[in-house]
Design an enzyme around this catalytic site. Structure first.
Site, PDB file in Angstrom:
ATOM      1  N   ARG A  47      -5.785 -13.216   3.548  1.00 54.42           N
ATOM      2  CA  ARG A  47      -7.100 -12.954   3.858  1.00 54.42           C
ATOM      3  C   ARG A  47      -7.772 -14.002   5.097  1.00 54.42           C
ATOM      4  NH1 ARG A  47      -8.041 -11.204  -1.632  1.00 54.42           N
ATOM      5  NH2 ARG A  47      -7.164  -8.946  -1.427  1.00 54.42           N
ATOM      6  N   GLU A  76      -6.057  -5.677   4.059  1.00 51.82           N
ATOM      7  CA  GLU A  76      -6.230  -6.973   3.218  1.00 51.82           C
ATOM      8  C   GLU A  76      -7.155  -6.828   2.498  1.00 51.82           C
ATOM      9  OE1 GLU A  76      -4.055 -10.534   4.133  1.00 51.82           O
ATOM     10  OE2 GLU A  76      -2.917  -9.613   5.783  1.00 51.82           O
ATOM     11  N   SER A 122      -2.690   4.731  -3.160  1.00 47.55           N
ATOM     12  CA  SER A 122      -2.975   3.246  -3.697  1.00 47.55           C
ATOM     13  C   SER A 122      -3.251   2.501  -2.606  1.00 47.55           C
ATOM     14  CB  SER A 122      -2.158   2.915  -4.619  1.00 47.55           C
ATOM     15  OG  SER A 122      -0.915   2.581  -4.094  1.00 47.55           O
ATOM     16  N   GLY A 123      -4.589   2.081  -2.326  1.00 49.06           N
ATOM     17  CA  GLY A 123      -4.790   1.135  -1.204  1.00 49.06           C
ATOM     18  C   GLY A 123      -5.789   0.069  -1.833  1.00 49.06           C
ATOM     19  N   ILE A 135       2.415  -0.021   6.881  1.00 47.88           N
ATOM     20  CA  ILE A 135       3.154  -1.330   6.720  1.00 47.88           C
ATOM     21  C   ILE A 135       3.428  -1.962   8.268  1.00 47.88           C
ATOM     22  CG2 ILE A 135       5.031  -2.524   5.946  1.00 47.88           C
ATOM     23  CD1 ILE A 135       3.410  -1.170   3.934  1.00 47.88           C
ATOM     24  N   SER A 178       0.770  -1.274   0.015  1.00 46.98           N
ATOM     25  CA  SER A 178      -0.097   0.001  -0.074  1.00 46.98           C
ATOM     26  C   SER A 178       0.781   1.345  -0.061  1.00 46.98           C
ATOM     27  CB  SER A 178      -0.949   0.060   1.227  1.00 46.98           C
ATOM     28  OG  SER A 178      -1.830  -1.020   1.327  1.00 46.98           O
TER      29      SER A 178
END
Ligand SMILES: Cc1cc2nc3c(=O)[nH]c(=O)nc-3n(C[C@H](O)[C@H](O)[C@H](O)COP(=O)(O)OP(=O)(O)OC[C@H]3O[C@@H](n4cnc5c(N)ncnc54)[C@H](O)[C@@H]3O)c2cc1C
Length: 388
Positions: free
Chosen positions: A252, A372, A139-140, A166, A135
């Site tokens: 995830r 995520e 930009s995510g 992070i 990330s």
């Protein structure tokens, strides 16, 4: 969704003897070594260094790393069990373990060349924390719109840019960093690099002051002409999007495990407290309205737990699990929010103060719907799969 047949079927909540031993050892460690530190680590927004050392000694920082590389030689399901049990006590510790195993080590095991595996896996399993840096500020959800740039200089790349949010930024010494070698090529320019903390031009920036999972460090990374050797490319140059997509699909499930562990912890606190707390001359657990709230929470948790276990088992069986992973994260993060909110309600005023553990779990739950891939992005993945 995965629908191939198999020869034998076992219920999802039955574990092998080895899985039970492993889960129980993590549970005992979490109670003895983590629980006494939870409040202080949350208040000071700081992970205990001593604790991180002990996590390595316990063998939970390299769960899937083969024994030949100094790891535990376990499965993805073992990682899920560890994350769940840590999260029951502290979701911050759980995410440290989760990122290490389901993102960093997972990516290195799948995409790393032999020399990369030999260089990094033994350390990651025994003494080195890793982080996963995709990330950026701009930009995510649209992760592949990243702006970090890598320029080919012959025997090395020069990386420039900033990464945001992070996890493990403070503790990590090894970072998987995504940057583009060709902005015009869109996602086809994205490349995964292994960056070590000591590389020239690399610094860890500001740590975020967060609502929840406060002991987990969330940091900015700054790359200023950061010199990265050519052989530190993970996978192929220009194929970093594959590394990102595939590891995050698995990651995830780890977040799903974090969320069911959190919900389990909150539900246990709520059950214990309602048996103790008396109003109108009897424990509030004796009121049917309270019992029904707890019963609903337990039912929702069971559904979420089954979806997490199923996604993890499918992954270990080498079956498709994309939809199941998105579903389990979506569901378990919503269940964690609802169950921890109920726990706060059932503690009454005591639920709202830091002397009791549930307000923290309520704050910690929120992140499950964000990192995520936000819940909207999980819904997008699920919709695409079910609608063809
Ligand atoms: C504590 C924490 C730890 C993190 N750890 C890491 C890490 O270790 N590594 C890493 O790389 N990243 C990490 N992240 C980043 C995280 O993955 C992103 O924050 C997340 O993907 C969302 O991106 P964003 O914050 O830019 O929000 P945005 O993408 O701007 O989203 C804002 C809102 O818009 C919605 N939205 C966006 N696009 C769509 C769409 N197409 N359809 C519908 N709704 C949409 C989203 O659902 C959300 O509600 C972390 C974040 C936090 C807060």
């Amino acid at each position: 969704m995965a629908q191939q047949t198999i020869e034998t079927v076992t219920p999802l909540t039955l574990f092998t003897e080895d899985e039970i031993l492993f889960r129980d050892s993590v549970k005992e460690f979490a109670e003895d070594q983590v629980r006494p530190l939870v409040r202080e680590m949350d208040e000071h927004a700081k992970m205990s260094k001593e604790l991180v050392k002990k996590l390595f000694e316990l063998g939970v920082m390299g769960i899937e790393v083969p024994e030949s590389f100094g790891g535990a030689g376990g499965t993805f399901f073992h990682s899920v069990l560890a994350v769940e049990e840590f999260s029951r006590v502290d979701p911050s510790v759980a995410v440290l373990v989760d990122v290490q195993n389901t993102l960093v080590i997972n990516a290195l095991m799948r995409w790393g060349s032999d020399p990369i595996k030999q260089r990094y896996l033994p350390n990651l399993a025994t003494n080195t924390v890793g982080a996963y840096a995709l990330s950026e500020a701009g930009s995510g959800s649209d992760a592949f719109a990243l702006a970090a740039r890598a320029v080919d200089q012959g025997d090395h790349y020069l990386l420039n840019g900033r990464k945001l949010w992070i996890t493990n930024g403070n503790e990590a010494d090894v970072f998987i960093v995504f940057a583009t070698i060709n902005p015009e090529a869109g996602y086809r320019g994205i490349t995964a690099f292994i960056v070590e903390r000591g590389f020239p031009g690399f610094t860890v920036g500001k740590k975020e002051d967060k609502l929840g999972i406060r002991a987990s460090s969330t940091c900015e990374l700054i790359l200023e002409d950061c010199r990265v050797p050519k052989d530190s490319v993970l996978g192929e140059a220009g194929k970093g999007y594959k590394v990102a997509i595939e590891t995050l699909n698995e990651g995830r499930i780890g977040i799903g495990a974090q969320m069911i562990g959190l919900a389990k912890g909150a539900l246990e606190h709520a059950i214990n407290y309602t048996k103790e707390r008396k109003q109108f001359g009897k424990p509030i657990a004796e009121f049917q309205a309270v019992q029904h709230q707890l019963a609903r929470a337990a039912t929702e948790l069971e559904g979420a737990r089954l979806s997490v276990y199923n996604a993890a088992r499918l992954r270990d069986a080498g079956r498709p699990f994309l939809t199941e992973a998105a579903m389990c994260k979506l569901l378990s993060s919503e269940v964690a929010e609802r169950v921890s909110s109920l726990a706060v309600n059932l503690f009454g005023g005591f639920g709202f103060v830091k002397d009791y553990p549930v307000e923290k779990l309520y704050r910690d739950a929120k992140i499950g719907q964000i990192y995520e891939g936000t819940s909207n992005l999980q819904l997008q993945t699920i919709a695409k799969q079910i609608m063809g």
